[in-house]
Design a protein around this motif. Structure first.
Motif, PDB file in Angstrom:
ATOM      1  N   ASP A 698       0.835  -1.195   0.000  1.00  0.00           N
ATOM      2  CA  ASP A 698       0.000   0.000   0.000  1.00  0.00           C
ATOM      3  C   ASP A 698       0.877   1.256   0.000  1.00  0.00           C
ATOM      4  O   ASP A 698       2.099   1.178  -0.146  1.00  0.00           O
ATOM      5  N   ASP A 699       0.256   2.378   0.265  1.00  0.00           N
ATOM      6  CA  ASP A 699       0.804   3.710   0.049  1.00  0.00           C
ATOM      7  C   ASP A 699       2.316   3.811   0.213  1.00  0.00           C
ATOM      8  O   ASP A 699       2.853   3.719   1.316  1.00  0.00           O
ATOM      9  N   GLY A 700       2.989   4.031  -0.902  1.00  0.00           N
ATOM     10  CA  GLY A 700       4.400   4.379  -0.879  1.00  0.00           C
ATOM     11  C   GLY A 700       5.369   3.236  -0.686  1.00  0.00           C
ATOM     12  O   GLY A 700       6.587   3.466  -0.615  1.00  0.00           O
ATOM     13  N   SER A 701       4.903   2.016  -0.576  1.00  0.00           N
ATOM     14  CA  SER A 701       5.810   0.890  -0.332  1.00  0.00           C
ATOM     15  C   SER A 701       6.857   0.811  -1.437  1.00  0.00           C
ATOM     16  O   SER A 701       6.546   0.914  -2.623  1.00  0.00           O
ATOM     17  N   CYS A 702       8.109   0.618  -1.049  1.00  0.00           N
ATOM     18  CA  CYS A 702       9.174   0.583  -2.044  1.00  0.00           C
ATOM     19  C   CYS A 702      10.271  -0.382  -1.620  1.00  0.00           C
ATOM     20  O   CYS A 702      10.360  -0.794  -0.458  1.00  0.00           O
ATOM     21  N   PHE A 703      11.091  -0.752  -2.589  1.00  0.00           N
ATOM     22  CA  PHE A 703      12.214  -1.669  -2.400  1.00  0.00           C
ATOM     23  C   PHE A 703      11.746  -3.024  -1.841  1.00  0.00           C
ATOM     24  O   PHE A 703      12.152  -3.453  -0.758  1.00  0.00           O
ATOM     25  N   TYR A 704      10.866  -3.672  -2.591  1.00  0.00           N
ATOM     26  CA  TYR A 704      10.411  -5.020  -2.268  1.00  0.00           C
ATOM     27  C   TYR A 704      10.741  -5.957  -3.430  1.00  0.00           C
ATOM     28  O   TYR A 704      10.536  -5.608  -4.592  1.00  0.00           O
ATOM     29  N   TYR A 705      11.227  -7.123  -3.090  1.00  0.00           N
ATOM     30  CA  TYR A 705      11.508  -8.170  -4.067  1.00  0.00           C
ATOM     31  C   TYR A 705      10.634  -9.367  -3.685  1.00  0.00           C
ATOM     32  O   TYR A 705      10.961 -10.121  -2.784  1.00  0.00           O
ATOM     33  N   ASP A 706       9.501  -9.503  -4.356  1.00  0.00           N
ATOM     34  CA  ASP A 706       8.564 -10.594  -4.116  1.00  0.00           C
ATOM     35  C   ASP A 706       8.789 -11.650  -5.191  1.00  0.00           C
ATOM     36  O   ASP A 706       8.539 -11.391  -6.373  1.00  0.00           O
ATOM     37  N   HIS A 707       9.236 -12.817  -4.783  1.00  0.00           N
ATOM     38  CA  HIS A 707       9.537 -13.820  -5.804  1.00  0.00           C
ATOM     39  C   HIS A 707       9.279 -15.231  -5.281  1.00  0.00           C
ATOM     40  O   HIS A 707       9.362 -15.515  -4.089  1.00  0.00           O
ATOM     41  N   ASP A 708       8.929 -16.106  -6.201  1.00  0.00           N
ATOM     42  CA  ASP A 708       8.764 -17.532  -5.927  1.00  0.00           C
ATOM     43  C   ASP A 708       7.757 -17.782  -4.811  1.00  0.00           C
ATOM     44  O   ASP A 708       7.975 -18.598  -3.916  1.00  0.00           O
ATOM     45  N   ASN A 709       6.630 -17.066  -4.880  1.00  0.00           N
ATOM     46  CA  ASN A 709       5.539 -17.273  -3.930  1.00  0.00           C
ATOM     47  C   ASN A 709       4.371 -17.964  -4.620  1.00  0.00           C
ATOM     48  O   ASN A 709       4.196 -17.857  -5.838  1.00  0.00           O
ATOM     49  N   PHE A 710       3.545 -18.649  -3.844  1.00  0.00           N
ATOM     50  CA  PHE A 710       2.365 -19.352  -4.342  1.00  0.00           C
ATOM     51  C   PHE A 710       1.162 -18.646  -3.726  1.00  0.00           C
ATOM     52  O   PHE A 710       0.895 -18.780  -2.524  1.00  0.00           O
ATOM     53  N   LEU A 711       0.432 -17.869  -4.539  1.00  0.00           N
ATOM     54  CA  LEU A 711      -0.551 -16.914  -4.044  1.00  0.00           C
ATOM     55  C   LEU A 711      -1.921 -17.243  -4.624  1.00  0.00           C
ATOM     56  O   LEU A 711      -2.105 -17.228  -5.849  1.00  0.00           O
ATOM     57  N   LEU A 712      -2.879 -17.504  -3.754  1.00  0.00           N
ATOM     58  CA  LEU A 712      -4.188 -17.989  -4.186  1.00  0.00           C
ATOM     59  C   LEU A 712      -5.245 -16.897  -4.133  1.00  0.00           C
ATOM     60  O   LEU A 712      -5.319 -16.130  -3.170  1.00  0.00           O
ATOM     61  N   LYS A 724       9.602  -2.041  -6.809  1.00  0.00           N
ATOM     62  CA  LYS A 724       9.017  -3.315  -6.382  1.00  0.00           C
ATOM     63  C   LYS A 724       9.134  -4.308  -7.525  1.00  0.00           C
ATOM     64  O   LYS A 724       8.715  -4.019  -8.648  1.00  0.00           O
ATOM     65  N   LEU A 725       9.690  -5.459  -7.227  1.00  0.00           N
ATOM     66  CA  LEU A 725       9.889  -6.505  -8.219  1.00  0.00           C
ATOM     67  C   LEU A 725       8.967  -7.679  -7.906  1.00  0.00           C
ATOM     68  O   LEU A 725       9.054  -8.273  -6.830  1.00  0.00           O
ATOM     69  N   ASN A 726       8.079  -8.013  -8.818  1.00  0.00           N
ATOM     70  CA  ASN A 726       7.242  -9.209  -8.731  1.00  0.00           C
ATOM     71  C   ASN A 726       7.754 -10.199  -9.760  1.00  0.00           C
ATOM     72  O   ASN A 726       7.469 -10.076 -10.961  1.00  0.00           O
ATOM     73  N   ILE A 727       8.509 -11.196  -9.287  1.00  0.00           N
ATOM     74  CA  ILE A 727       9.220 -12.084 -10.199  1.00  0.00           C
ATOM     75  C   ILE A 727       8.911 -13.546  -9.846  1.00  0.00           C
ATOM     76  O   ILE A 727       9.031 -13.968  -8.688  1.00  0.00           O
ATOM     77  N   GLY A 751       6.767   4.069 -13.345  1.00  0.00           N
ATOM     78  CA  GLY A 751       7.406   3.086 -14.209  1.00  0.00           C
ATOM     79  C   GLY A 751       8.642   2.444 -13.617  1.00  0.00           C
ATOM     80  O   GLY A 751       9.499   1.952 -14.355  1.00  0.00           O
ATOM     81  N   GLN A 752       8.754   2.426 -12.281  1.00  0.00           N
ATOM     82  CA  GLN A 752       9.950   1.884 -11.655  1.00  0.00           C
ATOM     83  C   GLN A 752       9.699   0.541 -10.980  1.00  0.00           C
ATOM     84  O   GLN A 752      10.448   0.136 -10.098  1.00  0.00           O
ATOM     85  N   ASP A 753       8.655  -0.168 -11.387  1.00  0.00           N
ATOM     86  CA  ASP A 753       8.335  -1.472 -10.824  1.00  0.00           C
ATOM     87  C   ASP A 753       8.290  -2.506 -11.944  1.00  0.00           C
ATOM     88  O   ASP A 753       8.175  -2.159 -13.129  1.00  0.00           O
ATOM     89  N   SER A 754       8.386  -3.784 -11.543  1.00  0.00           N
ATOM     90  CA  SER A 754       8.450  -4.841 -12.554  1.00  0.00           C
ATOM     91  C   SER A 754       7.521  -5.991 -12.177  1.00  0.00           C
ATOM     92  O   SER A 754       7.393  -6.353 -10.998  1.00  0.00           O
ATOM     93  N   PHE A 755       6.897  -6.554 -13.210  1.00  0.00           N
ATOM     94  CA  PHE A 755       6.046  -7.724 -13.086  1.00  0.00           C
ATOM     95  C   PHE A 755       6.480  -8.672 -14.191  1.00  0.00           C
ATOM     96  O   PHE A 755       6.160  -8.463 -15.362  1.00  0.00           O
TER      97      PHE A 755
END
Length: 845
Positions: A698-712, A724-727, A751-755
């Motif tokens: 949420d609001d302003g969250s930055c510098f997160y590397y979310d990877h190899d998760n199983f999300l239902l 924020k990187l969603n990989i 434009g500084q996040d990735s999916f």
């Protein structure tokens, strides 16, 4: 006699007995005992099944076979992350494998509980050992040896302080230690290890036993009360007024309306025990109280911070922020209702003394909950007006002009159902206790009532910390509620929090809390405050917690300087924060019994935290909450979370905010507002009930590397912030989310996040929602406004995808022609077997 180690509840129908051998209650020798317990268990389980709202557990539209396969996979994953071959009936019940998937419930076994099996051999720690035994010990004649122990923890603690400094051990023998005062540890106790012995069940209880109660039918004295209510006089004036009552180890219910046990009913059950909009029309009113001091806001605008969002630090003091201690909040003079008018069919509110009452209410937007002291009730015809303490509602920070569902407790006239009770503190010449036993039984002559809010208090400072203390193999039980006490706003998130817990630690280094049980603690269970280095909280079990299970909260330099006009407000370089906390191999369930802005783990103004190999389920809001971005460097891995946001809205299993910049030295050397990258990996998260996203940045969250998760049952969220990187995540049936049924919501504009390299299964084919910040017409600079996307695998019902933007719907080919999602593919929906195989390969099962 040992108190029942958990209250009777839908997920826990077993009881623990004390004898020379610990055993499951089904193995007791008496056939009558066996039959009685089995019958009670059966009735209880059936009743609770009727209460449960299964429709919210499984999102509408979900395939039953796939859902069950995922639940079975979750249970297998749970056992793998705890490295255990033991069955876990608590987790089984939370996943509702029996009700939904016809899987037999594994037997409960006390010998698998960490606080039973993980006591420590004291000789392995030190040769300086003091023993305490609540049943056979003596403070007068004991010497603290194994054969001649002391009786109380306080007396044994005094004896440990006479031993040579260094490693010392205080061994608590089996039984229940009823505390008459908080156990306080200071720097002189550094090196102390408090432990049970293996396979001995030790309880540290914050209550007081009242014996020889003489009960009389209450209806004889008070015609307002129904038949079946009893009253007894509290003869002992030294017992403080109490807010909890335990009968045969089960926490009973303060008289309330609508009826319901707050531990087992809520907005996730039917009935809920709350007055909901469908039950009655409630109109909320706001009349601002007169503050002691005028409100003032301090803004620090010369902040150099990476990214375009939340570039200033602002804090409001005094005014309506005086509801907090200290009187400061990012949210300034946000309001709370001061009264409400309601008309409830066939219900009147005629109270002889309404001022004993407490009103519980949800935030009007479902962002948490409040409690208010009730001042009075005015009734005219069928309409009643409730007047509230104008300084109440301090239990969350955002505020609102209106409340949501509500209920009232602690009013004598509402004592009308089994297990309810009321303490009349105004009765003369002695206080009177009213109790309605369940099932037309007689009341017991002995009960336990709450006494302490804080059971253990570890008090050091940054200059002189408490070093290398450990607490192992202890069950903590029966701490009083704190929801009417002082709350603070720790940082820029939505939270306020009571700065206290059943186990409280500040000014510590190397503190270890391990293999303990925390049950029926009606505020926070563990609170780590300010200076704390390398705290370890591992192998514990938390259940029936009033607020949060674990809170890790620091402060900035302002807490010592009180300079409202300098940079001290945002300066965290003084080190007065928890850093390097480890939270691993814990089971947390049934939290937020009273507080609704609560979590299994919450941190604010803290950094470098590791959360791993833990199972967290059943709570009203997020399972894990990071209230700010202070310092960063946090890691969450190998965790199973499910059944969160059961009673609130607009949230996720994990939630983060980063609205205020802080100065730290987390990145090394010089003070900076830049933070270390945070990582969330290899987690299994269920986005059911009202959870909107599995991971809610949420609001302003930055510098997160979310990877190899199983999300239902939900997709990714990116709201403001950056980096924020969603990989390589699996988003399974993301279109079944409570809101935003898409693979990714992008409400940032930098434009500084990735999916990228993610797998998203979504029936509808709407893979992205670019939100209200985006324009998709000619001349749009997409590179500056949307996430970078590539090599994603989409699965839809027809093998086609589309993108929703403010100018209409676009195809994947249109999107790829703009340079996005190069290498991405789309196929038709995979089979259940394929989805389960993805999970097995990801987790190595």
């Amino acid at each position: 006699e040992l108190p029942q180690f958990e209250r009777d509840a839908p997920y826990h129908i077993h009881k623990i007995q004390k004898s020379s051998i610990y055993r499951n209650f089904f193995d007791q020798k008496s056939p009558l005992v066996v039959l009685f317990n089995m019958w009670n268990s059966f009735i209880l389980a059936v009743a609770m099944l009727c209460n449960r709202a299964l429709a919210q557990v499984v999102p509408p539209g979900a395939d039953g076979d796939t859902d069950c396969a995922l639940r079975k996979l979750s249970y297998e994953f749970a056992k793998s992350i705890l490295h255990s071959d033991n069955e876990m009936p608590d987790v089984h019940d939370g996943l509702q494998l029996s009700e939904l998937c016809n899987v037999s419930r594994p037997a409960a076994n006390i010998l698998t509980k960490p606080y039973i099996t993980k006591g420590i051999n004291p000789m392995e720690i030190s040769t300086e050992i003091i023993y305490a035994d609540p049943d056979t010990g003596s403070d007068t004649h004991g010497s603290g040896t194994k054969t001649n122990p002391f009786q109380t923890i306080q007396r044994a603690l005094e004896a440990t302080r006479l031993l040579p400094p260094g490693n010392r051990t205080l061994v608590l023998r089996a039984g229940t230690f009823f505390l008459t005062e908080t156990v306080t540890l200071t720097p002189q106790d550094s090196g102390l290890h408090i432990t049970s012995l293996e396979y001995e069940h030790v309880v540290v209880n914050g209550g007081v036993r009242i014996a020889n109660l003489s009960w009389q039918p209450a209806a004889v004295q008070d015609t307002r009360l129904p038949s079946g209510v009893y009253v007894a006089t509290i003869e002992d004036d030294t017992i403080p007024d109490f807010a909890t009552l335990f009968v045969d180890g089960r926490q009973e219910i303060r008289a309330r309306w609508p009826n319901g046990d707050p531990a087992t009913t809520g907005l996730h059950t039917t009935p809920s025990g709350w007055v909901e909009p469908s039950d009655a029309k409630t109109n909320w009113q706001v009349k601002e109280p007169t503050p002691k001091r005028a409100e003032s806001t301090v803004t620090i605008a010369d902040v150099v911070r990476p990214g375009p969002d939340f570039q200033t630090f602002a804090m409001t003091f005094d005014g309506l922020a005086e509801r907090y201690v200290p009187a400061m909040s990012k949210w300034g003079g946000t309001k709370r209702p001061t009264s409400f008018t309601t008309t409830v069919p066939h219900k009147t509110f005629s109270y002889a003394n309404a001022s004993t009452g407490i009103v519980h209410a949800f935030h009007g937007k479902g962002w948490g909950g409040w409690q208010f002291r009730l001042l009075s009730v005015e009734t005219s015809g069928s309409t009643s007006t409730f007047h509230l303490d104008p300084w109440g509602g301090q239990q969350e920070a955002r505020g609102d002009n209106a409340g949501g569902p509500w209920h009232i407790e602690n009013v004598l006239e509402e004592l009308d159902e089994g297990r309810e009770w009321f303490l009349d503190i105004n009765a003369k010449p002695k206080r009177k206790l009213y109790y309605f036993p369940a099932n037309n039984t007689k009341p017991p002559t002995s009960v336990v009532v709450g006494s302490l809010k804080r059971l253990v208090d570890i008090q050091g400072t940054q200059v002189q910390p408490v070093v290398n203390v450990s607490i192992s193999g202890i069950m903590f039980q029966a701490a009083e509620p704190t929801f009417l006490d002082d709350y603070m706003v720790p940082s820029g998130g939505d939270w306020s929090i009571h700065s206290g817990g059943a186990v409280f630690a500040t000014g510590v280094s190397g503190l270890i809390i391990q293999f303990c049980g925390f049950f029926n603690l009606n505020g926070n269970a563990v609170f780590v405050s300010n200076y704390a280095r390398n705290t370890i909280i591992r192998g514990n079990e938390f259940a029936w917690i009033g607020d949060s299970a674990v809170a890790v909260i620091g402060t900035t330099r302002f807490s010592s300087t009180q300079d409202k006009h300098g940079h001290d407000l945002m300066d965290g370089t003084d080190g007065n924060q928890p850093i390097g906390t480890y939270f691993g191999y814990n089971i947390v369930r049934e939290i937020g019994v009273f507080g609704k802005q609560t979590s299994a783990f919450v941190q604010g103004v803290a950094c470098n935290t590791t959360i791993e190999n833990s199972i967290m389920f059943n709570g009203p809001r997020a399972g894990i909450n990071f209230n700010d971005g202070f310092g960063g460097g946090n890691v969450i891995r190998n965790c199973l979370t499910f059944n969160w946001v059961r009673e609130t809205s607009d949230h996720g299993n994990f939630n983060s905010w980063d609205r205020l910049p802080y100065l730290t030295t987390a990145t090394g050397g010089q003070p900076s507002t830049r933070i270390l990258e945070n990582e969330i990996t290899r987690c299994f998260m269920w986005n059911n009930y009202h959870s909107t996203w599995p991971i809610d940045h949420d609001d302003g969250s930055c510098f997160y590397y979310d990877h190899d998760n199983f999300l239902l049952y939900g997709g990714a969220k990116n709201y403001l912030g950056h980096s924020k990187l969603n990989i390589n995540n699996y988003y399974i049936h993301a279109g079944l989310a409570d809101k935003f049924p898409t693979c990714m919501v992008d409400d940032s504009s930098n434009g500084q996040d990735s999916f990228a390299e993610n797998t998203c299964v979504i029936q509808s084919g709407s893979i992205y929602d670019f939100g209200y910040f985006k324009a998709c017409g000619p001349g749009t600079d997409y590179n500056a406004s949307v996430e970078r996307t590539w090599n994603n695998s989409f699965y839809t019902s027809d093998g086609l995808v589309h993108l929703q933007c403010n100018d209409g719907t676009h195809s994947l080919e249109w999107w790829q022609a703009l340079g996005y999602d190069r290498g991405s593919t789309v196929e038709k929906l995979p089979s259940t077997a394929t989805i389960i195989d993805w999970g097995r390969r990801l987790f190595g099962l």
